[in-house]
Motif scaffolding. Structure first.
Motif, PDB file in Angstrom:
ATOM      1  N   TYR A 249      30.963  39.018 -11.786  1.00  0.00           N
ATOM      2  CA  TYR A 249      31.262  37.788 -11.054  1.00  0.00           C
ATOM      3  C   TYR A 249      32.610  37.928 -10.345  1.00  0.00           C
ATOM      4  CZ  TYR A 249      27.453  35.594 -13.650  1.00  0.00           C
ATOM      5  OH  TYR A 249      26.226  35.277 -14.163  1.00  0.00           O
ATOM      6  N   GLY A 250      32.627  37.441  -9.069  1.00  0.00           N
ATOM      7  CA  GLY A 250      33.862  37.523  -8.296  1.00  0.00           C
ATOM      8  C   GLY A 250      34.489  36.184  -8.005  1.00  0.00           C
ATOM      9  N   HIS A 251      33.770  35.097  -8.258  1.00  0.00           N
ATOM     10  CA  HIS A 251      34.325  33.768  -7.993  1.00  0.00           C
ATOM     11  C   HIS A 251      33.667  32.783  -8.942  1.00  0.00           C
ATOM     12  CE1 HIS A 251      30.544  32.763  -5.989  1.00  0.00           C
ATOM     13  NE2 HIS A 251      30.631  33.959  -5.393  1.00  0.00           N
ATOM     14  N   PRO A 252      34.293  31.652  -9.182  1.00  0.00           N
ATOM     15  CA  PRO A 252      33.725  30.655 -10.092  1.00  0.00           C
ATOM     16  C   PRO A 252      32.543  29.944  -9.437  1.00  0.00           C
ATOM     17  CG  PRO A 252      35.737  29.815  -9.122  1.00  0.00           C
ATOM     18  CD  PRO A 252      35.620  31.246  -8.659  1.00  0.00           C
ATOM     19  N   PRO A 253      31.713  29.277 -10.238  1.00  0.00           N
ATOM     20  CA  PRO A 253      30.582  28.531  -9.671  1.00  0.00           C
ATOM     21  C   PRO A 253      31.075  27.265  -8.964  1.00  0.00           C
ATOM     22  CG  PRO A 253      30.702  28.166 -12.023  1.00  0.00           C
ATOM     23  CD  PRO A 253      31.749  29.201 -11.705  1.00  0.00           C
ATOM     24  N   ARG A 254      30.220  26.724  -8.137  1.00  0.00           N
ATOM     25  CA  ARG A 254      30.592  25.508  -7.431  1.00  0.00           C
ATOM     26  C   ARG A 254      30.744  24.339  -8.398  1.00  0.00           C
ATOM     27  NH1 ARG A 254      26.485  25.607  -2.196  1.00  0.00           N
ATOM     28  NH2 ARG A 254      27.280  27.562  -1.262  1.00  0.00           N
ATOM     29  N   GLU A 255      29.946  24.365  -9.431  1.00  0.00           N
ATOM     30  CA  GLU A 255      29.955  23.282 -10.418  1.00  0.00           C
ATOM     31  C   GLU A 255      29.939  23.905 -11.811  1.00  0.00           C
ATOM     32  OE1 GLU A 255      27.664  19.223 -10.197  1.00  0.00           O
ATOM     33  OE2 GLU A 255      26.390  20.709 -11.193  1.00  0.00           O
ATOM     34  N   GLY A 256      30.736  23.378 -12.660  1.00  0.00           N
ATOM     35  CA  GLY A 256      30.805  23.937 -14.008  1.00  0.00           C
ATOM     36  C   GLY A 256      31.705  25.159 -14.071  1.00  0.00           C
ATOM     37  N   ALA A 257      31.433  26.040 -15.037  1.00  0.00           N
ATOM     38  CA  ALA A 257      32.294  27.216 -15.228  1.00  0.00           C
ATOM     39  C   ALA A 257      31.502  28.301 -15.947  1.00  0.00           C
ATOM     40  CB  ALA A 257      33.526  26.845 -16.048  1.00  0.00           C
ATOM     41  N   TYR A 258      31.910  29.543 -15.627  1.00  0.00           N
ATOM     42  CA  TYR A 258      31.404  30.696 -16.368  1.00  0.00           C
ATOM     43  C   TYR A 258      32.397  31.004 -17.504  1.00  0.00           C
ATOM     44  CZ  TYR A 258      28.353  31.592 -12.326  1.00  0.00           C
ATOM     45  OH  TYR A 258      27.431  31.487 -11.334  1.00  0.00           O
ATOM     46  N   ILE A 259      31.865  31.312 -18.657  1.00  0.00           N
ATOM     47  CA  ILE A 259      32.750  31.689 -19.786  1.00  0.00           C
ATOM     48  C   ILE A 259      32.246  32.990 -20.405  1.00  0.00           C
ATOM     49  CG2 ILE A 259      33.397  29.306 -20.324  1.00  0.00           C
ATOM     50  CD1 ILE A 259      31.442  29.437 -22.690  1.00  0.00           C
ATOM     51  N   HIS A 260      33.197  33.718 -21.017  1.00  0.00           N
ATOM     52  CA  HIS A 260      32.832  34.952 -21.721  1.00  0.00           C
ATOM     53  C   HIS A 260      33.721  35.054 -22.966  1.00  0.00           C
ATOM     54  CE1 HIS A 260      36.273  37.755 -20.960  1.00  0.00           C
ATOM     55  NE2 HIS A 260      36.556  36.808 -20.078  1.00  0.00           N
ATOM     56  N   GLY A 261      33.500  36.132 -23.727  1.00  0.00           N
ATOM     57  CA  GLY A 261      34.291  36.339 -24.947  1.00  0.00           C
ATOM     58  C   GLY A 261      33.629  35.784 -26.190  1.00  0.00           C
ATOM     59  N   LEU A 262      32.323  35.486 -26.095  1.00  0.00           N
ATOM     60  CA  LEU A 262      31.604  34.934 -27.237  1.00  0.00           C
ATOM     61  C   LEU A 262      30.771  36.027 -27.905  1.00  0.00           C
ATOM     62  CD1 LEU A 262      32.320  32.377 -25.501  1.00  0.00           C
ATOM     63  CD2 LEU A 262      30.278  31.320 -26.473  1.00  0.00           C
ATOM     64  N   TYR A 263      30.583  35.870 -29.197  1.00  0.00           N
ATOM     65  CA  TYR A 263      29.787  36.816 -29.985  1.00  0.00           C
ATOM     66  C   TYR A 263      28.814  36.001 -30.834  1.00  0.00           C
ATOM     67  CZ  TYR A 263      33.755  39.775 -28.783  1.00  0.00           C
ATOM     68  OH  TYR A 263      34.734  40.441 -28.118  1.00  0.00           O
TER      69      TYR A 263
END
Length: 1629
Positions: free
Chosen positions: A1531-1545
């Motif tokens: 991913y190079g940019h955030p979504p228009r609405e909401g958010a992308y998250i990572h770091g979950l297991y």
């Protein structure tokens, strides 16, 4: 400090103006409260309430005149100020505190004035230059040491002192023992060297002088033989003359002797006659006296009868006009007896009687003067015939008529009786008189003859004296001749024997001369050995002596002469002394001999470290019966010491603790006064005898004594060694198996010891006599004979020694056959002795171990062959010790003990390689970033690469990579420990296979170790049955209590009550006393113990850990009541183990002497299910009318109980919190079940789910997710299908049909699968992490338990402060600066929810960074000494050193389970992420949710942002989650609405990216990473499409309080599967 002492000091200095110093040391401050008045004194001098009003008035009055003399007003204020000012001037306070430990630091914080109001003078360790200077000064005052040698000696003394300091640091670090050296220790070394050198010089000079004198005198012996021959000729002539004179006298004496003999025969004949006559007279006299004695009672009765008569009653008798006949007869009889001689009155009427009685006085006088020995025969006849023969003539009958007549009646009867007896004795008296006359004549004749005999004897004596004189002269001449002849003979023999003696003594002189040259060096090394090495174990002593001191001595520029291969023991003691020690019970091992030599030669008082109580036995024998033994606090112990001080006796103070009463300080320091004649002790001056000797003793294994105490004493480590214990146990086993052989061994040993002592005594006596002989050597015949006797004795002894050595060789050869059993037992003792490192409760004494050892020998299987018998003994000892130890261990530690025991046994036998074992335990592997094979994690591959670097595993990495298929099969196997290794790796040793397996499957190492133990020792060690309490009870005794180590949910005391019921010991019968401590019950418990020990009762003391202050008293009570008590007396104790070793409080004595038993809940689902079923019976199954439904649901309820109870072992994956589910919950639920079925026609499933899940078991549950889990279990286990035989309680285990009670147990044993996580509906991975951490902890513990000579290597490394400083500097260097909040806020014109979250996170990060920076800089200044170290600094220092995150940081940080290094790395990543976000405050393309302090705030911000955009009320919005198929870098940019998250297991499951749903986890993939999640908001009334699982999100694996959010995730399976599997999302792993 007592205020009375301070008050007296104030008066002494303030009123009397006497300069005074108050000196306080650490030992004089047993309680920190003593420092409160001292602190006030230093601060202001004003101590409140120090003086009473009366004392204050006296003080002010005393200084008034002086105040007026100064021209001041003598007001109360001025006088008091004057008094206090003078106290300030005249009273000096000197505080001597030790910097060792934390006490000084704590005092500095509690009492700041101790340091702010004093001048600190820190006495640092003496540098080598100072040590050399001091020693050189003392050496210059010593005679006989060359100047250039003095310099070398001073250098060695300084080197020895500093090298011991270095060794002590290693000793503390490796062995946890504290040994200190102080300047006083150094000075004592010099004193010991001076005294010991003087003593040895004197002994050596004396020995040389005696031997040299002996040689000189022996050399003159041969020249004296001719003189002896001439003397012998003259003596023979004189002897002939003496013989002739003696023969002439013999003739005269013969004639006189014959005459005297004939006269003597006559005298002897007369003497025999006189003797016979004397015997006859004596016999007659005795006969007469006996007869007369018979008459005495009658006479006394007559007299008594007369005493009853008086004038009154006689007058009354006369007044009778016509008395009764009985009275008339009595008076008539009296008239007859009193009639004139021979004339019996004819008229004996009453009238005549009244006339006869006349006057009463005259009549009474006539009766009293009556001649009772001469009664006329006629009168006697009349009285007897006419009166006494009548029956009414009796006093008792007459007394009824007249009292006076009764008296006359009694008199008459007794007078007659007396006369009759007297008449019988009269002829005998006449014969006696005649015999006495004849005896007088014979005696006179005998006297005349004796006189004549005396004259003859006098003449004979004169002749005899002349003969004796002649004979004496003759004998003297004969003796002279014999002596001369003997002297000539001895001289000839001596001359021949002098050659060998001359050679031996000449060689001895040469040895003495050589010893004189090396004496300075030998004594120097020996004195250092005695002064410094007493507390060290054998390896440390060897290291210092052989590898440090001796090389240093030989490398000096001016080397000190030293004997080659010097043994300090031979300098300190001789063979005879060591033989005497052996006879007194000293073990023969090297360590014991060294300790005895140190104890006998130390300059300071010895303090013996003797945990096994063996050294104290020898000390008692060595010291003899005059030894006085006391204990601190014992009644009258101070008086005993005081008496010993005056008489010079030896005193032993035993069982000391770490703190010693300050009252002993003057005695320990030997602070004598008045020229050493007195010592101030116990508040008074006591006479001090130089012969006084003090011995100190402690049972503590590793006491930490202060440097001040160690400066006064010499610590001697008497702890038994493995070699020494092996010899002792060999004696015991041989004594049991071959008592005859052991008796022979003992006799031979004692004989050899006796020979050594005897030879030394003979040699000393001989040399002493030779040296003391004056004049001619041969004049002392006894000396010459002694020399010859000595030579003969030596020859005999040498012959006997040779024979004894041959016998000993044969005996030892037979005894050595049993050594494997003793060797194994000794090894086992030191194995179990080391278990206290695991848990301080695991303490075992040698005394109890010996009991187990002997019992094992008795129980061992018999065999004909000795070799087979020894094998049986070894196995029996091993298994008995295993069972004895295991019953007192927790389940978690049993495999550790078993593995440790197995490894040590195999190491001892050489079956495994020590280096391989060390590698297995330490496992020094490096992790890798990647793995070339997909079935191994990077960490596992890093382990393989590290192992492959060893020669034994060369090529392993290439083989794993090149032949992946067989290795994958091994790695993926459910039981890899049972699989065959691929290719040639299957030929590796068992330990090498364990190393490979630990790299590939660390989670299976516990099972692998069990298999290893089973293959090495046998299956019975792995599957050992629990020891029944009744069998354990058989080992108890009044002195051996039972200690139950408590576990939650278990009541072991039920076993005691059950056994007591069987044996008649119950509370109802008053023979069982149960007391729960902790509520002021200590005194009651003491009284119960004392009474029970007398009466033979049982005592239960529960929860002794609740009374820590009373435990030392309890230890003394158990020891006291255990001795000489009733044989049925028993004590049972229960205690909880401490959470940490620092909190451990149970005394060592209680733990060592008690039989320890642990009772834990059953482990495993099967055991728990059986235990749950055991709560019921067949009657329980039949108590409900609906038996089929009740039995089925009850079994499911038992399965549910076992499952939820045992699930706790999986930690947070099992339950977010650990809940105390108990059998009480189960039994109550069963009753509720019965009631519900009885009142409902159908099974109320929902009601039961609610009752069990919300009330019975749910009442314990505090977490909502755990409550959901509990409900899910109930819904799965209790449903209608269970009655149709279709319900599986777990994979492979169907709910049973309706069975009897016993059949349910059988059904479980037959059908329940082996223990595995799927039984609890968890994935196989659930136990992987649990088992991996368990295995790693087990190996760490095993590594710590490994013995070894760690003293031989330098393991110093960094000090704690240096390590902390290094970490501190590294963190400060890498720590980023705080965020500039004003600058960041200026970048945003509108504060959106995302910006608010960013600002909040920056502010929180600033707080954390600020605290880290501040605390570290403060600690840095504290380490540099620029600031006082505070409690906060200490709280920061310890976790830094242990690689843990300090608590002050975690309070401001986020939850984390990482180490400090990992945590700080994560912190830097978080700062970097925030730094990127704050560049322009634009939401990053993918947000690292794990990097937030408060991830909930970001998730809320997502909802707020969308709610604002769509104008939705926030309370109507929920969060939706879409799991993408991409990762962060896509991913190079955030979504228009909401958010992308990572770091979950995800834990407990995994996300299937292909099918976009939750699915089962892959094997050994514990927490796979999730793809990027797309978060959006939606209205609550818009449901999710498809089946979803409400998955909780937690910050860490600890779950519970780290809950963040709930994410709905798509799933094909029922959500109950993932609930039971514990599936959850984690922000960090």
């Amino acid at each position: 400090m007592p205020e009375t002492d301070l008050a007296s000091l104030y008066i002494k200095t303030g009123s009397k103006n006497i300069p005074t110093v108050l000196l306080l040391t650490d030992t004089q401050i047993p309680d920190e409260h003593f420092l409160v008045p001292v602190s006030d004194l230093l601060a202001s001098g004003q101590l409140p309430d120090l003086f009473s009003d009366e004392e204050l008035g006296q003080i002010l009055a005393a200084v008034k005149s002086e105040v007026r003399g100064l021209g001041l007003l003598d007001s109360r204020e001025n006088c008091w100020s004057f008094f206090i000012d003078r106290v300030h001037r005249q009273l000096k306070v000197v505080l001597c505190f030790s910097p060792v430990g934390s006490r000084l630091r704590v005092r500095a914080r509690r009492f700041p004035t101790l340091f702010s109001c004093t001048t600190i003078d820190w006495f640092h360790e003496w540098p080598p230059a100072a040590l050399q200077s001091v020693s050189r000064r003392f050496l210059q005052e010593m005679d006989g040491i060359e100047p250039h040698i003095q310099e070398s000696i001073s250098r060695f003394m300084a080197y020895a002192h500093t090298s011991v300091n270095q060794a002590s640091e290693k000793y503390r670090r490796n062995e946890k023992r504290y040994n200190y050296t102080t300047p006083k220790s150094f000075l004592q070394q010099i004193t010991l060297y001076r005294n010991l050198l003087g003593k040895k010089r004197e002994e050596l000079a004396c020995q040389m002088e005696r031997v040299v004198n002996g040689l000189q005198k022996l050399q003159t012996t041969a020249s004296q033989v001719d003189n002896l021959k001439a003397k012998l000729s003259s003596q023979e002539v004189e002897l002939n003359l003496k013989n002739r004179d003696a023969e002439a006298l013999i003739g005269k004496i013969g004639c006189q002797t014959e005459i005297a003999s004939s006269k003597r025969q006559i005298v002897d004949e007369e003497e025999r006659k006189v003797t016979a006559m004397q015997a006859e007279v004596s016999l007659k006299r005795k006969d007469c006296e006996a007869d007369l004695a018979k008459a005495e009672p009658s006479l006394e009765a007559a007299t008594a009868a007369l005493d009853t008569l008086n004038k009154v009653n006689l007058t009354e008798l006369k007044s009778f006009p016509n008395p009764p006949a009985a009275v008339s007869n009595v008076v008539g009889a009296v008239m007859v007896l009193l009639a004139p001689p021979g004339r019996v009155p004819r008229d004996r009427s009453w009238k005549a009687a009244r006339v006869f009685m006349g006057k009463a006085d005259d009549f009474l006088q006539a009766l009293m003067g009556y001649d009772k020995e001469h009664i006329p025969e006629a009168c006697l006849k009349v009285v007897k015939e006419e009166y006494l023969s009548k029956p009414e003539f009796h006093p008792d009958l007459v007394r009824t008529k007249s009292f006076a007549a009764a008296g006359l009646c009694a008199w008459t009867i007794n007078i007659v009786r007396y006369y009759e007896v007297y008449c019988e004795v009269a002829p005998k008296r006449q014969a006696l008189s005649q015999a006495n006359s004849e005896l007088d004549v014979a005696t006179g004749k005998l006297t005349t003859i004796r006189k004549k005999l005396l004259d003859l004897d006098a003449n004979l004596r004169s002749l005899t004296a002349r003969f004796e004189k002649a004979s004496a002269e003759k004998l003297h001449c004969q003796e002279e001749v014999r002596r001369s002849s003997r002297a000539i003979e001895l001289a000839n023999r001596l001359v021949q024997g002098l050659q060998s003696e001359n050679a031996r003594w000449t060689k001895a002189v040469e040895q003495f001369e050589a010893q004189q040259k090396t004496l300075c060096g030998d004594v120097l090394l020996s004195s250092a050995f005695v002064s410094y090495l007493g507390y060290f174990t054998r390896p440390y002593r060897q290291e210092l002596l052989q590898n440090s001191w001796i090389p240093f001595l030989t490398s000096l520029k001016d080397p000190i002469p030293l004997t080659d291969g010097l043994d300090p023991i031979l300098i300190l003691m001789d063979d005879a002394t060591m033989a005497a020690w052996s006879s007194e019970g000293l073990p023969s091992d090297r360590m014991s001999l060294e300790n005895a030599a140190i104890l006998a030669n130390c300059e300071r008082w010895p303090l013996m470290i003797d945990p096994q109580q063996q050294g104290i036995k020898w000390v008692r024998n060595w010291s003899g019966p005059d030894l006085r033994v006391v204990q601190l606090g014992q009644k009258g112990y101070l008086d005993t010491i005081e008496q010993a001080l005056a008489t010079g006796a030896k005193v032993l103070i035993e069982n000391l603790g770490e703190m010693i009463d300050p009252i002993l300080d003057p005695l320990l320091a030997r602070n004598t006064i008045k020229k050493g004649r007195y010592i101030r002790f116990a508040g008074k001056e006591c006479e001090y005898n130089r012969g006084f000797r003090l011995l100190l003793h402690t049972k503590l294994a590793a006491p930490h004594y202060s440097p001040e105490l160690q400066a006064h004493v010499t610590l001697v480590n008497l702890t038994v060694t493995q070699a020494g214990l092996e010899d002792q146990l060999l004696r015991k086993v041989v004594a049991q198996e071959r008592p005859d052989l052991e008796m022979q061994k003992w006799a031979v040993t004692m004989q050899q010891n006796h020979f050594k002592i005897q030879l030394k005594q003979l040699e000393d006596e001989l040399l002493t006599r030779i040296s003391a002989a004056e004049g001619s050597f041969l004049d002392d015949t006894a000396l010459v004979e002694k020399l010859e006797d000595t030579k003969q004795t030596v020859t005999k002894i040498e012959h006997k020694v040779a024979e004894a050595k041959e016998n000993e060789t044969e005996i030892n050869a037979t005894r050595e056959l049993y050594r494997p059993a003793a060797e194994r037992a000794s090894l086992l003792f030191f194995i179990i002795k080391s278990l206290h490192c695991i848990n301080p409760m695991y303490q075992f004494s040698l005394k109890t171990f010996n009991g187990v050892f002997l019992k094992a020998i008795e129980q061992a299987e018999r065999a004909e062959e000795v070799a087979e018998r020894v094998v049986n003994l070894t196995e029996a000892i091993t298994y008995s010790v295993f069972l004895y130890t295991s019953r007192g261990l927790f389940e978690r530690d049993k495999l550790t003990f078993l593995s440790h025991m197995t490894f040590q046994i195999l190491l001892k036998s050489g079956s495994i390689d020590a280096q391989m074992l060390d590698f297995l335990l330490s496992f020094p592997v490096e992790s890798s970033s990647t793995s070339p094979v997909n079935f191994l994690s990077p960490q596992a591959w890093g382990s393989i690469k590290t192992i492959a670097s060893l020669d034994e595993f060369r090529g392993l990495d290439r083989d794993v990579e090149g032949s992946a298929k067989p290795w994958r099969k091994l790695v993926d196997s459910e039981w890899p420990e049972k699989e065959r290794f691929p290719h040639d790796w299957k030929t590796k040793t068992r330990v090498q296979k364990l190393i490979i397996l630990r790299a590939l499957r660390p989670d299976r190492m516990t099972y692998a170790l069990r298999n290893f133990v089973e293959e090495s020792l046998g299956s019975r060690y792995v599957n050992a049955p629990l020891t029944e309490f009744e069998k354990s009870f058989e080992e108890t005794s009044p002195a051996c209590p039972v200690l139950f180590i408590l576990s939650p949910g278990v009541n072991p005391l039920k076993d005691v009550e059950t056994l007591g019921q069987k044996m008649g010991y119950t509370i109802d019968h008053g023979r069982l006393h149960s007391l729960s401590l902790g509520q002021g019950q200590e005194e009651i418990a003491g009284r119960i113990l004392e009474s029970a020990s007398r009466d033979g009762h049982w005592v239960i003391l529960q929860n002794i850990h609740l009374v820590p202050h009373w435990l030392s008293t309890l230890e003394e009570l158990l020891e006291k009541t255990g001795e000489g008590s009733h044989p049925d007396y028993r004590v049972f104790i229960s205690a909880e183990p401490a959470g940490t070793p620092e909190e451990h409080i149970i005394p060592q004595g209680i733990l060592e002497n008690a039989i320890k038993i642990t009772n834990e809940p059953p482990s495993g689902l099967q055991a728990n299910l059986h235990a749950a079923l055991c709560s019921f019976s067949q009657e329980t199954l039949e108590m409900c009318s609906r038996e089929r439904e009740f039995s089925g649901i009850l079994f499911s309820l038992c399965f549910f109980h076992a499952c939820v109870t045992e699930r706790r072992k999986f930690g947070p994956l099992g339950w977010n919190h650990a809940y105390p589910f108990s059998t009480g919950d189960l039994t109550i639920s069963a009753n509720v079940l019965c009631n519900c079925l009885e009142v409902n026609s159908k099974v109320p499933w929902e009601d039961l789910h609610y009752l069990f899940g919300e009330i019975m078991y749910g009442g314990h549950i505090t977490d909502d997710w755990d409550r959901r889990l509990c409900h899910t279990y109930l819904q799965e286990y209790m449903q209608p299908s269970m009655f149709e035989g279709e319900l599986s309680l777990c994979p492979g285990f169907l709910a049973p049909p309706n069975l009897d009670y016993s059949d349910y147990h059988n059904y479980v044993d037959k059908h329940l699968p082996a223990e595995n996580p799927t039984l609890y509906s968890l994935h196989w991975n659930a136990e992987t992490e649990f088992l991996t951490s368990t295995s790693n902890a087990l190996f760490r513990t095993l590594k710590e338990l490994q013995p070894g000579d760690r003293a031989l290597g330098d393991t110093a490394g960094q000090s704690e402060d240096d390590k902390v400083k290094s970490i501190l500097d590294d963190i400060l260097e890498k720590l980023p600066e705080e965020f500039n909040m004003l600058e960041i806020m200026a970048k945003s014109t509108e504060e959106s929810p995302y910006v608010s979250v960013c600002l909040q996170e920056c502010e929180q990060m600033n707080l954390l960074i600020g605290e880290i920076s501040r605390s570290l800089r403060e600690l840095d200044m504290g380490l540099k000494g620029q600031l006082t170290v505070s409690p906060k600094m200490e709280a920061l220092q310890l976790p830094l050193c242990c690689n843990n995150v300090p608590e002050s940081w975690t309070k401001l940080a986020y939850p984390s389970t990482s180490t400090l290094a990992q945590w700080f790395k994560d912190l830097l990543s978080r700062c970097q992420e925030l730094d990127i976000w704050t560049q322009d405050l634009t939401l990053p393309p993918v947000v690292w949710l794990s990097g937030f302090f408060n991830p909930q705030s970001f998730l809320t911000a997502v909802m707020q942002s969308i709610a604002r955009k769509n104008a939705w009320p926030l309370e109507t919005v929920r969060l939706t989650v879409d799991v993408t198929k991409k990762f962060k870098d896509d991913y190079g940019h955030p979504p228009r609405e909401g958010a992308y998250i990572h770091g979950l297991y995800m834990e407990g499951a995994r996300w299937d990216m292909q099918n976009a749903m939750v699915t089962d986890a892959l094997p050994k993939e514990l927490a796979p990473q999730m793809p990027v999640l797309y978060l959006r908001a939606a209205l609550c009334d818009q449901p999710d499409s498809g089946n979803t699982y409400e998955c909780p999100l937690y910050k860490t694996k600890l779950r519970g309080p780290t809950y963040v959010w709930t994410f709905p995730l798509r799933t094909r399976d029922p959500s109950s599967k993932w609930i039971l599997a514990g599936a959850a999302l984690l922000l960090s792993v």
